[in-house]
Scaffold this motif. Structure first.
Motif, mmCIF file in Angstrom:
data_model
loop_
_atom_site.group_PDB
_atom_site.id
_atom_site.type_symbol
_atom_site.label_atom_id
_atom_site.label_comp_id
_atom_site.label_asym_id
_atom_site.label_seq_id
_atom_site.Cartn_x
_atom_site.Cartn_y
_atom_site.Cartn_z
ATOM 1 N N GLN A 74 0.667 -1.193 0.036
ATOM 2 C CA GLN A 74 0.037 0.219 -0.008
ATOM 3 C C GLN A 74 0.972 1.405 0.066
ATOM 4 O O GLN A 74 0.237 2.371 0.169
ATOM 5 C CB GLN A 74 -0.754 0.050 1.279
ATOM 6 N N PHE A 107 4.195 7.310 6.819
ATOM 7 C CA PHE A 107 4.117 8.774 6.722
ATOM 8 C C PHE A 107 5.355 9.515 6.378
ATOM 9 O O PHE A 107 5.328 10.696 6.856
ATOM 10 C CB PHE A 107 3.175 9.383 7.645
ATOM 11 N N ALA A 143 7.933 -0.238 11.039
ATOM 12 C CA ALA A 143 6.528 -0.790 10.485
ATOM 13 C C ALA A 143 6.780 -1.747 9.412
ATOM 14 O O ALA A 143 5.850 -2.714 9.509
ATOM 15 C CB ALA A 143 5.810 0.495 9.969
ATOM 16 N N PHE A 171 6.396 -0.438 17.144
ATOM 17 C CA PHE A 171 6.281 -1.599 16.170
ATOM 18 C C PHE A 171 7.061 -2.559 16.673
ATOM 19 O O PHE A 171 7.218 -3.679 16.206
ATOM 20 C CB PHE A 171 6.788 -1.270 14.756
ATOM 21 N N PRO B 79 -6.449 2.332 2.805
ATOM 22 C CA PRO B 79 -6.230 0.899 2.664
ATOM 23 C C PRO B 79 -7.076 0.128 3.452
ATOM 24 O O PRO B 79 -7.577 0.298 4.519
ATOM 25 C CB PRO B 79 -4.679 0.931 3.308
ATOM 26 N N LEU B 80 -7.483 -1.045 2.861
ATOM 27 C CA LEU B 80 -8.104 -2.304 3.589
ATOM 28 C C LEU B 80 -6.878 -3.266 3.664
ATOM 29 O O LEU B 80 -6.478 -3.889 2.557
ATOM 30 C CB LEU B 80 -9.293 -2.639 2.934
ATOM 31 N N VAL B 81 -6.406 -3.599 4.585
ATOM 32 C CA VAL B 81 -5.219 -4.436 4.852
ATOM 33 C C VAL B 81 -5.701 -5.705 5.075
ATOM 34 O O VAL B 81 -6.584 -5.888 6.253
ATOM 35 C CB VAL B 81 -4.354 -3.682 6.036
ATOM 36 N N ASP B 99 -8.182 1.081 7.418
ATOM 37 C CA ASP B 99 -7.284 1.833 8.107
ATOM 38 C C ASP B 99 -7.388 3.307 7.618
ATOM 39 O O ASP B 99 -6.831 3.840 6.825
ATOM 40 C CB ASP B 99 -5.879 1.384 7.689
ATOM 41 N N SER B 101 -6.424 5.640 9.604
ATOM 42 C CA SER B 101 -5.412 6.232 10.237
ATOM 43 C C SER B 101 -4.583 6.878 9.031
ATOM 44 O O SER B 101 -3.835 7.792 9.329
ATOM 45 C CB SER B 101 -4.632 5.571 10.994
ATOM 46 N N ALA B 102 -4.888 6.491 7.860
ATOM 47 C CA ALA B 102 -4.192 6.989 6.815
ATOM 48 C C ALA B 102 -4.809 7.919 6.123
ATOM 49 O O ALA B 102 -4.601 7.943 4.818
ATOM 50 C CB ALA B 102 -3.633 5.801 5.938
ATOM 51 N N TYR B 104 -6.636 11.260 4.253
ATOM 52 C CA TYR B 104 -6.101 12.435 3.835
ATOM 53 C C TYR B 104 -7.135 13.607 3.908
ATOM 54 O O TYR B 104 -8.465 13.471 3.543
ATOM 55 C CB TYR B 104 -5.781 12.345 2.332
ATOM 56 N N PRO B 105 -6.688 14.654 4.213
ATOM 57 C CA PRO B 105 -5.277 15.158 4.656
ATOM 58 C C PRO B 105 -5.033 15.173 6.259
ATOM 59 O O PRO B 105 -3.718 15.231 6.469
ATOM 60 C CB PRO B 105 -5.298 16.640 4.305
ATOM 61 N N PHE B 107 -5.609 12.428 8.753
ATOM 62 C CA PHE B 107 -5.367 11.099 9.302
ATOM 63 C C PHE B 107 -6.475 10.557 10.325
ATOM 64 O O PHE B 107 -5.836 10.057 11.292
ATOM 65 C CB PHE B 107 -3.856 11.198 9.751
ATOM 66 N N GLY B 341 2.101 -3.091 11.368
ATOM 67 C CA GLY B 341 2.911 -2.034 11.130
ATOM 68 C C GLY B 341 1.928 -0.827 11.091
ATOM 69 O O GLY B 341 2.166 -0.003 10.356
ATOM 70 N N ILE B 342 0.667 -1.091 11.766
ATOM 71 C CA ILE B 342 -0.144 0.114 11.718
ATOM 72 C C ILE B 342 -0.134 0.680 13.276
ATOM 73 O O ILE B 342 -0.414 0.013 14.259
ATOM 74 C CB ILE B 342 -1.603 -0.454 11.440
ATOM 75 N N PHE B 343 -0.078 2.131 13.232
ATOM 76 C CA PHE B 343 0.229 2.745 14.764
ATOM 77 C C PHE B 343 -1.257 3.527 14.656
ATOM 78 O O PHE B 343 -1.306 4.671 14.095
ATOM 79 C CB PHE B 343 1.227 3.405 14.653
ATOM 80 N N ASN B 377 -4.959 8.050 14.165
ATOM 81 C CA ASN B 377 -3.676 7.983 13.868
ATOM 82 C C ASN B 377 -3.007 8.101 15.411
ATOM 83 O O ASN B 377 -3.180 9.007 16.052
ATOM 84 C CB ASN B 377 -3.022 8.694 12.961
ATOM 85 N N LEU B 379 0.039 8.881 16.042
ATOM 86 C CA LEU B 379 1.028 10.061 15.916
ATOM 87 C C LEU B 379 0.311 11.319 16.444
ATOM 88 O O LEU B 379 1.084 12.168 16.866
ATOM 89 C CB LEU B 379 1.434 10.361 14.629
ATOM 90 N N LYS B 380 -1.055 11.419 16.468
ATOM 91 C CA LYS B 380 -1.690 12.314 17.283
ATOM 92 C C LYS B 380 -1.922 12.351 19.000
ATOM 93 O O LYS B 380 -2.198 13.215 19.458
ATOM 94 C CB LYS B 380 -2.888 12.724 16.587
#
Lengths: 418, 418
Positions: A74, A107, A143, A171, B79-81, B99, B101-102, B104-105, B107, B341-343, B377, B379-380
């Motif tokens: 992705q 990111f 990740a 991770f 993404p659909l993971v 997901d 968390s990705a 835009y813009p 997150f 690998g998703i935070f 996400n 990161l926030k």
């Protein structure tokens, strides 16, 4: 099947088999993947690419992998934003932001190079991946390794931003903090790769890793409607991405996928770490390494591994460079956010600030298409914004208090983007 | 042209013209956009959707806009993971992570609802947009307003995470901090919308805004290959997204785009704020509001505006709910990061933790397709991870020190994801 021909010493021309390799044995220079472009002709077409997946793997014919991708399914295919509000503000005709701050999964633009390197690590049979990193690369390696089920050991300078530390630790990699700056970390990693038989993505997998950066350029061209921007502004750290965007552009020209409009490349650096821009300004053939001191930590690399090629490509292309001070970097972060809704890290602020300087000085003409490459996300470097937004007084949840606040502040502050 | 028929009182059935409207005048209940599904048949098809843009606007025939989209041209299509490593760990056959968390813009899943609301604000002629927010919504409104050139005024509780404050301030909105929790902020915003003639996206544009959340469900169905997951686990805050994913699934069934496999919906809440899950467990018809106390601040809404419909849809669908404690939330954040690998932020940790509980308790069978909706996400909300990753000792940049570190730590720590 792939179109890969060899691993070749960039200066020596010596060919090597496809193997983990840091440098050319004959001259200690870099090695690069070569491809059979003749065989690609008529097969690698706009149509074949458009039929591919919506990720950087749509360009797999131009990437050095032999089997199916094992990472980054992705990654890439990030937005190319037509920045009309910012263009108007700067008085330029056509401005694009290539926004890798939205890359997946970590990111930053590093997801491109790591997707290729991790796939290659599987092909070579490594069970551990690692890197020397200023933050974004360690985040991405961690990740991707987690998602792929590989072990990870990432090496970083001891003073990284807290956000980047948490962002990689979550991770589950082994994180090794090293006293010193990136260049110290990098030197140590060369020894580690040899001794531990790990895939250090930007050391012994470097020739494959760097090829992933071409996809940033491929996407710009495809997303502009199979055209090249006349001017491309790119941050310079270790020197991977600028030469690889350039290589990507040249490959597309060679394959007849885009017209050769003589694209020019521009390097952006922070004033506190600008060996390449200094060399450009002094018209020196080689750059002198520096000791970095800037808030743009992710591009604070004083001795860029591929700096020589950055200089070469900028000059060949008829481009130039600029540096930005820390206050200019912060101003540019806000300018981009207020006009386009994009929040980048100081590296992106640097690139934006330098683009503005190059436009204002006339180096980049206002009436030709410009693309600014944003490579990282502001949410990872919140410390850089400390003190920029003083905390406002909290008010009671009452209409009268709200009215009063609006009255007070409307006299002093209009939203900056209006 | 659009397929929109009316704005209709959900309980009263009273029809209103398409206008800014918070509630139905006759019963003070919510109003909802209705569409002419008969007219869509044969016109809104898999092919027509697949020919659309790679954003949530590919579903514009099922969204309440009349003219061209004015915001969020890059929002959605996240993404659909296929989470095979995590599926294996949990012993389930088929697990997907949707997901956002990705997104835009900004997150988070809020970019979906805001893209629709800001477009609608233009259609109604507003020059200022705003919101009551726990953080993600204010972040999204601020970013979209900046990109669109609208003024923004966002209202938030006084104790938001620092990352979320910087993340919204950088876009230049007016940020108003309110003493109290989200429910207090929300009440004040209802008054503000009336008095100031602003588009408060989740108040007077709420009927349009909420429709954007359907696209999260549309994408799950399309990305699974035009199929519905049998089980969908969704966080519950104000109660927008779960009923709208459900509505999206039902619309796709109605239009013949997917088969009706009787999809079941599951609500996820933090133990410190679980009015809906409590009502499910107590088999109560209505929920009782709570005072929130949880690290999952972005879903800490004690009196969910659409909580009634969350309960209704969960029950209709044959689903259920679960709550997670703060430690369970943190564990689930790490589990998702280490395996895929998703935070994600604590809201996503909540959803993941609850999915695991529902699987372990047998409420969700292990051999049927499961989709977990990740909406924000990590990161926030770095503060949430404070103390989780103690800082390791920094070592000198020397091979002997590295060797020693590896020897020491390999005895105590293996990367958790191996």
């Amino acid at each position: 099947m792939s179109y890969v021909k060899s691993l070749r010493g960039k200066e020596s021309g010596v060919d090597y088999p496809i193997e983990p390799r840091t440098i050319c044995d004959s001259d200690f220079g870099p090695v690069e993947v070569t491809y059979d472009y003749e065989a690609m002709k008529g097969k690698v077409t706009r149509e074949s690419i458009e039929a591919g997946p919506l990720s950087l793997w749509r360009y797999r014919d131009l990437l050095p992998i032999e089997n199916e991708p094992r990472a980054g399914l992705q990654s890439g295919w990030t937005p190319l934003v037509k920045a009309d509000r910012l263009a108007k503000h700067l008085g330029v005709k056509e401005l694009y932001i290539k926004d890798d701050s939205a890359n997946y999964p970590s990111f930053s633009y590093k997801d491109r190079v790591v997707a290729v390197a991790v796939t290659k690590a599987f092909e070579f049979g490594f069970d551990t991946v690692g890197c020397a990193s200023t933050g974004n690369l360690a985040h991405s390696v961690s990740a991707h390794a987690a998602a792929a089920g590989l072990k990870a050991c990432v090496m970083v300078p001891h003073d990284l931003e807290a956000g980047k530390m948490v962002g990689m630790n979550v991770f589950g990699p082994r994180v090794v903090r090293i006293e010193g700056n990136y260049d110290d970390v990098n030197r140590l990693c060369s020894q580690i790769a040899d001794k531990y038989n790990w895939a250090i993505v930007n050391v012994n997998l470097r020739p494959f890793y760097t090829e992933g950066a071409k996809t940033h350029g491929f996407e710009i061209a495809e997303q502009m409607g199979w055209k090249l921007p006349k001017h491309t502004v790119v941050p310079v750290a270790g020197g991977t991405i600028l030469p690889k965007i350039w290589k990507g552009y040249q490959e597309f020209i060679e394959l007849g996928l885009v017209e050769d409009n003589k694209p020019a490349m521009y390097g952006a650096q922070a004033e506190g770490c600008n060996p390449i821009v200094t060399a450009l300004e002094e018209e020196a053939e080689l750059f002198r390494p520096q000791k970095p001191n800037t808030i743009a930590k992710s591009i604070a690399i004083g001795n860029p591994a591929d700096g020589y090629y950055v200089l070469k490509n900028i000059r060949e292309s008829g481009g130039y460079g600029a540096s930005a001070s820390d206050p200019e970097i912060l101003e540019a972060i806000k300018l981009l956010a207020e006009h386009e809704g994009i929040f980048t890290e100081p590296a992106g602020g640097t690139t934006m600030a330098c683009a503005i300087k190059l436009i204002k000085s006339g180096r980049i003409p206002k009436d030709e298409p410009i693309c600014v490459c944003i490579t990282g996300n502001g949410l990872k470097t919140l410390e850089a914004m400390d003190g920029q937004f003083p905390e406002s007084r909290a008010i009671p949840a009452k209409m009268a208090d709200f009215d009063q606040l609006i009255q007070e502040t409307s006299q002093t502050k209009e939203p900056a983007h209006v």
